[in-house]
Design a protein around this motif. Structure first.
Motif, PDB file in Angstrom:
ATOM      1  N   LYS A 383     119.142  47.121  -3.222  1.00  0.00           N
ATOM      2  CA  LYS A 383     118.178  46.106  -3.678  1.00  0.00           C
ATOM      3  C   LYS A 383     118.776  45.362  -4.870  1.00  0.00           C
ATOM      4  CE  LYS A 383     114.026  48.711  -2.335  1.00  0.00           C
ATOM      5  NZ  LYS A 383     112.759  49.310  -2.791  1.00  0.00           N
ATOM      6  N   GLY A 384     118.553  44.090  -4.919  1.00  0.00           N
ATOM      7  CA  GLY A 384     118.951  43.298  -6.092  1.00  0.00           C
ATOM      8  C   GLY A 384     120.438  43.092  -6.235  1.00  0.00           C
ATOM      9  N   GLY A 385     121.230  43.410  -5.214  1.00  0.00           N
ATOM     10  CA  GLY A 385     122.685  43.237  -5.349  1.00  0.00           C
ATOM     11  C   GLY A 385     123.068  41.789  -5.115  1.00  0.00           C
ATOM     12  N   LEU A 406     121.299  33.494 -12.180  1.00  0.00           N
ATOM     13  CA  LEU A 406     120.817  33.540 -10.802  1.00  0.00           C
ATOM     14  C   LEU A 406     119.873  34.725 -10.588  1.00  0.00           C
ATOM     15  CD1 LEU A 406     120.786  32.517  -7.917  1.00  0.00           C
ATOM     16  CD2 LEU A 406     122.901  33.811  -7.501  1.00  0.00           C
ATOM     17  N   ALA A 407     120.180  35.869 -11.232  1.00  0.00           N
ATOM     18  CA  ALA A 407     119.320  37.051 -11.074  1.00  0.00           C
ATOM     19  C   ALA A 407     117.890  36.761 -11.510  1.00  0.00           C
ATOM     20  CB  ALA A 407     119.895  38.222 -11.873  1.00  0.00           C
ATOM     21  N   GLN A 408     117.745  35.951 -12.550  1.00  0.00           N
ATOM     22  CA  GLN A 408     116.397  35.610 -13.015  1.00  0.00           C
ATOM     23  C   GLN A 408     115.657  34.756 -11.992  1.00  0.00           C
ATOM     24  OE1 GLN A 408     117.246  33.763 -16.757  1.00  0.00           O
ATOM     25  NE2 GLN A 408     117.810  35.679 -17.776  1.00  0.00           N
ATOM     26  N   VAL A 409     116.379  33.824 -11.358  1.00  0.00           N
ATOM     27  CA  VAL A 409     115.768  32.985 -10.317  1.00  0.00           C
ATOM     28  C   VAL A 409     115.362  33.834  -9.116  1.00  0.00           C
ATOM     29  CG1 VAL A 409     116.216  31.101  -8.689  1.00  0.00           C
ATOM     30  CG2 VAL A 409     117.039  30.928 -11.045  1.00  0.00           C
ATOM     31  N   VAL A 410     116.262  34.734  -8.704  1.00  0.00           N
ATOM     32  CA  VAL A 410     115.996  35.594  -7.550  1.00  0.00           C
ATOM     33  C   VAL A 410     114.823  36.527  -7.837  1.00  0.00           C
ATOM     34  CG1 VAL A 410     116.941  37.440  -6.110  1.00  0.00           C
ATOM     35  CG2 VAL A 410     118.348  35.448  -6.679  1.00  0.00           C
ATOM     36  N   GLN A 411     114.767  37.048  -9.072  1.00  0.00           N
ATOM     37  CA  GLN A 411     113.679  37.954  -9.436  1.00  0.00           C
ATOM     38  C   GLN A 411     112.325  37.258  -9.309  1.00  0.00           C
ATOM     39  OE1 GLN A 411     113.777  39.424 -13.449  1.00  0.00           O
ATOM     40  NE2 GLN A 411     112.306  41.055 -13.030  1.00  0.00           N
ATOM     41  N   LYS A 412     112.243  36.030  -9.799  1.00  0.00           N
ATOM     42  CA  LYS A 412     110.976  35.286  -9.692  1.00  0.00           C
ATOM     43  C   LYS A 412     110.585  35.062  -8.230  1.00  0.00           C
ATOM     44  CE  LYS A 412     111.338  32.813 -14.094  1.00  0.00           C
ATOM     45  NZ  LYS A 412     111.475  31.480 -14.749  1.00  0.00           N
ATOM     46  N   GLU A 415     109.389  38.337  -6.730  1.00  0.00           N
ATOM     47  CA  GLU A 415     108.032  38.678  -7.164  1.00  0.00           C
ATOM     48  C   GLU A 415     106.994  37.818  -6.444  1.00  0.00           C
ATOM     49  OE1 GLU A 415     108.342  38.096 -11.334  1.00  0.00           O
ATOM     50  OE2 GLU A 415     109.229  40.070 -11.729  1.00  0.00           O
ATOM     51  N   ALA A 416     107.328  36.549  -6.205  1.00  0.00           N
ATOM     52  CA  ALA A 416     106.385  35.664  -5.507  1.00  0.00           C
ATOM     53  C   ALA A 416     106.181  36.095  -4.061  1.00  0.00           C
ATOM     54  CB  ALA A 416     106.892  34.223  -5.555  1.00  0.00           C
ATOM     55  N   ARG A 417     107.258  36.634  -3.455  1.00  0.00           N
ATOM     56  CA  ARG A 417     107.164  37.072  -2.060  1.00  0.00           C
ATOM     57  C   ARG A 417     106.650  38.508  -1.941  1.00  0.00           C
ATOM     58  NH1 ARG A 417     112.669  34.829   0.944  1.00  0.00           N
ATOM     59  NH2 ARG A 417     112.664  32.746  -0.005  1.00  0.00           N
ATOM     60  N   SER A 418     106.628  39.208  -3.080  1.00  0.00           N
ATOM     61  CA  SER A 418     106.211  40.620  -3.085  1.00  0.00           C
ATOM     62  C   SER A 418     107.064  41.447  -2.137  1.00  0.00           C
ATOM     63  CB  SER A 418     104.725  40.750  -2.705  1.00  0.00           C
ATOM     64  OG  SER A 418     103.915  40.041  -3.621  1.00  0.00           O
ATOM     65  N   GLY A 419     108.328  41.178  -2.126  1.00  0.00           N
ATOM     66  CA  GLY A 419     109.215  41.963  -1.261  1.00  0.00           C
ATOM     67  C   GLY A 419     110.660  41.605  -1.487  1.00  0.00           C
ATOM     68  N   GLU A 420     111.522  42.085  -0.588  1.00  0.00           N
ATOM     69  CA  GLU A 420     112.952  41.867  -0.706  1.00  0.00           C
ATOM     70  C   GLU A 420     113.329  40.456  -0.257  1.00  0.00           C
ATOM     71  OE1 GLU A 420     113.829  46.152   1.113  1.00  0.00           O
ATOM     72  OE2 GLU A 420     115.632  45.122   0.421  1.00  0.00           O
ATOM     73  N   ILE A 421     114.475  40.006  -0.749  1.00  0.00           N
ATOM     74  CA  ILE A 421     115.016  38.704  -0.366  1.00  0.00           C
ATOM     75  C   ILE A 421     116.345  38.941   0.323  1.00  0.00           C
ATOM     76  CG2 ILE A 421     115.967  36.540  -1.236  1.00  0.00           C
ATOM     77  CD1 ILE A 421     113.924  36.464  -3.347  1.00  0.00           C
ATOM     78  N   ASP A 422     116.525  38.299   1.480  1.00  0.00           N
ATOM     79  CA  ASP A 422     117.770  38.514   2.213  1.00  0.00           C
ATOM     80  C   ASP A 422     118.892  37.632   1.668  1.00  0.00           C
ATOM     81  OD1 ASP A 422     116.533  36.629   5.090  1.00  0.00           O
ATOM     82  OD2 ASP A 422     117.298  35.945   3.146  1.00  0.00           O
ATOM     83  N   GLY A 423     120.110  37.854   2.168  1.00  0.00           N
ATOM     84  CA  GLY A 423     121.282  37.148   1.658  1.00  0.00           C
ATOM     85  C   GLY A 423     121.202  35.649   1.825  1.00  0.00           C
ATOM     86  N   ALA A 424     120.674  35.178   2.966  1.00  0.00           N
ATOM     87  CA  ALA A 424     120.575  33.735   3.196  1.00  0.00           C
ATOM     88  C   ALA A 424     119.638  33.087   2.189  1.00  0.00           C
ATOM     89  CB  ALA A 424     120.088  33.474   4.624  1.00  0.00           C
ATOM     90  N   SER A 425     118.560  33.777   1.841  1.00  0.00           N
ATOM     91  CA  SER A 425     117.610  33.229   0.865  1.00  0.00           C
ATOM     92  C   SER A 425     118.233  33.201  -0.532  1.00  0.00           C
ATOM     93  CB  SER A 425     116.329  34.062   0.848  1.00  0.00           C
ATOM     94  OG  SER A 425     115.665  33.995   2.089  1.00  0.00           O
TER      95      SER A 425
END
Length: 558
Positions: A383-385, A406-412, A415-425
């Motif tokens: 997660k979060g890599g 970028l980590a701060q952008v991804v974290q937001k 949190e908005a999606r309430s779940g994991e974000i895939d590589g393409a996103s």
């Protein structure tokens, strides 16, 4: 380990000072600062500064608020002589700034020094000779009287030459070199002899500078030496007591701070601690130490990125990421418990109360920085890599500072999606936020030519559809383009960091460039891609600038 034998060394002697007062004092105001970057700092470089570098560093020192600047050893170096002449003849010395030069107590060198200073409105002539026991016995083969004679004769020659030029306001400075390794009673005697020649007064004081030329003992012993001297020297009101510490034991700043407690009025040092061996006392660190205790340092250190950039360009020495106050990692927490404590304190911190935040001794915003909470991840984290995913899937090797942003952008987004974000996103978020070279401002073309020892860029950009012609100059295409943007936008722009790499291999490889800019005191990151490395770097700059304008809600030509 036979060669590593501590028995070959002996402890430095301590001072018998049972009535010492310095441990009970606090520093309540900044000392008089004297920069020796252009002299002591310059002579310690593998490649001494060229004329352009000296001029740029001089301009920075003046901008930061230094009022006394030692610029060289004009009698021993033709470049130093020429630089002094340029400062005077080109009228580069502000009315409230005093030029300082160094010279040994030798007649030919003193004559040359005064020749270099002709026409100066105000100047400090800093004369010195070695006084330590080992120098007397093993270098000069002189007794105490012989050393005092050298000092007195040097002082007399300085006074004689100054009297020939009454149009200049002269201040005399004397250093018993290696003071900290000189018997303190003898140091007092030598300085008394010099003062007998100069006859200073409260209205026209001299400077007595007591250097720890080679740091050889703990800071408290140096403080004792300073207090002993300050309380035994006659005509104390007729002298400005100065110190000049080095960092051989890693205690240069501590020694200078304790010396001020012990009675020193003035501190000589360099920006970021450049200097011989392990360096001079770091004025930026000592000044920030005062600032963190609620004392006005009387220097403007609010833009450390500019200080770091100029110092690095002029000295060729990179700043350690853990350097006090200014290092890249100083305001970054990797520990989860530290992050939690800092977040909780920041949430409760009020603007109208004293700063009280765990693990952060000052507010990073005072230095144009942000607190960065970063949890280190690797390929096994799951997660979060963020950095790992972009490198694995897209060949993007982001520098650490861009990973942070970028980590701060991804974290937001997570949190908005309430779940994991895939590589393409993650990749889409990266390009949306940091690859904006075709935003409000876009590059349409440029030409670069080399003339007069530097690069000149002519660029065509568009701002919201309207084309503009830009002109800039600098050392390298990136520097020239930054100069062009500053002229056009009216903003102060400094490159904090830059990184580039190829994506793929062969003739079809694409260049990736990443840049972090300091724009009017705030940092912004940007990225650019092109088959041409220079084009990629210019696009990265525009990405960072577009990001800054977007966040601030301004047009580029503000």
């Amino acid at each position: 380990m036979k060669a590593f034998d501590h028995r070959k060394y002996r402890a430095a002697p301590v001072i018998n000072l049972p009535d010492r007062q310095w441990p009970n004092r606090t520093i309540t105001r900044a000392p008089r600062w004297a920069s020796v970057d252009l002299r002591d700092g310059n002579q310690a470089l593998l490649e001494p500064m060229n004329v352009g570098q000296k001029r740029r560093l001089w301009a920075l020192l003046v901008k930061l608020g230094f009022k006394e600047i030692e610029v060289g050893f004009p009698s021993a170096s033709q470049p130093d002589y020429d630089f002094v002449r340029w400062l005077i003849e080109a009228k580069q010395i502000p009315d409230d700034v005093t030029l300082q030069v160094l010279v040994q107590a030798r007649e030919d060198l003193i004559l040359r020094t005064f020749d270099a200073l002709k026409g100066a409105k105000r100047a400090i002539v800093h004369v010195y000779n070695s006084t330590s026991t080992v120098q007397r016995e093993r270098v000069f083969g002189l007794d105490r009287d012989g050393i005092i004679k050298i000092a007195s004769q040097g002082a007399a020659m300085v006074k004689r030459e100054a009297d020939k030029h009454p149009e200049t306001e002269w201040t005399f400075e004397y250093s018993p070199e290696s003071f900290s390794n000189t018997e303190v009673d003898f140091a007092v005697a030598v300085c008394e002899a010099v003062m007998d020649v100069w006859q200073p007064s409260a209205e026209k004081p001299c400077i007595i500078n007591l250097p720890s030329t080679v740091e050889s003992t703990t800071p408290n012993v140096y403080a004792d030496q300073i207090e002993y001297f300050a309380t035994r020297i006659s005509r104390r009101d007729a002298l400005i007591l100065s110190v000049h510490t080095h960092n051989d034991r890693g205690c240069g700043v501590a020694a200078a701070e304790l010396a001020v407690l012990a009675g020193a009025d003035r501190v000589e040092g360099t920006l970021l601690g450049n200097g011989e061996r392990t360096g001079n006392m770091d004025i930026t660190t000592m000044a920030m130490n005062l600032y963190s205790q609620g004392v006005d340092p009387e220097l403007d250190l609010s833009n450390p990125d500019e200080i770091i950039a100029v110092a690095q360009e002029c000295t060729g020495i990179a700043l350690h990421p853990r350097h006090p106050w200014f290092g890249e990692l100083v305001y970054t927490a990797f520990s989860g418990s530290h992050q939690d404590a800092i977040r909780k304190c920041l949430h409760q911190q009020k603007e109208d109360e004293p700063w009280q935040v765990a693990y952060l001794p000052i507010d990073p915003k005072d230095l144009g920085r942000d607190y960065q909470a970063v949890i280190r991840v690797n390929s096994q984290s799951g997660k979060g890599g963020v950095a790992f995913v972009l490198e694995r899937d897209y060949g993007l090797v982001l520098p650490r500072w861009l990973q942070v942003d970028l980590a701060q952008v991804v974290q937001k987004a997570s949190e908005a999606r309430s779940g994991e974000i895939d590589g393409a996103s993650i990749h889409a978020l990266f390009r949306q936020n940091f690859v904006v070279d075709q935003g409000a401002v876009a590059l349409h073309g440029y030409q670069i030519r080399h003339e007069g020892g530097h690069d000149v860029v002519e660029a065509t950009i568009s701002e919201n559809g309207a084309q503009r012609q830009l002109h800039g100059e600098g050392e390298g295409a990136l520097s020239a383009f930054i100069d062009a943007l500053m002229r056009f936008s009216g903003r102060q722009i400094n490159v904090v960091d830059y990184s580039e790499h190829a994506i793929g291999a062969g003739t079809d490889a694409e260049a990736a460039a990443y840049v972090q800019l300091n724009i009017n005191g705030q940092r912004y990151s940007g990225a650019g891609f092109d088959h041409d490395t220079v084009s990629a770097s210019l696009k990265a700059v525009l990405s960072a600038l577009n990001r800054a304008c977007s966040i601030a809600g301004e047009a580029m030509a503000a």
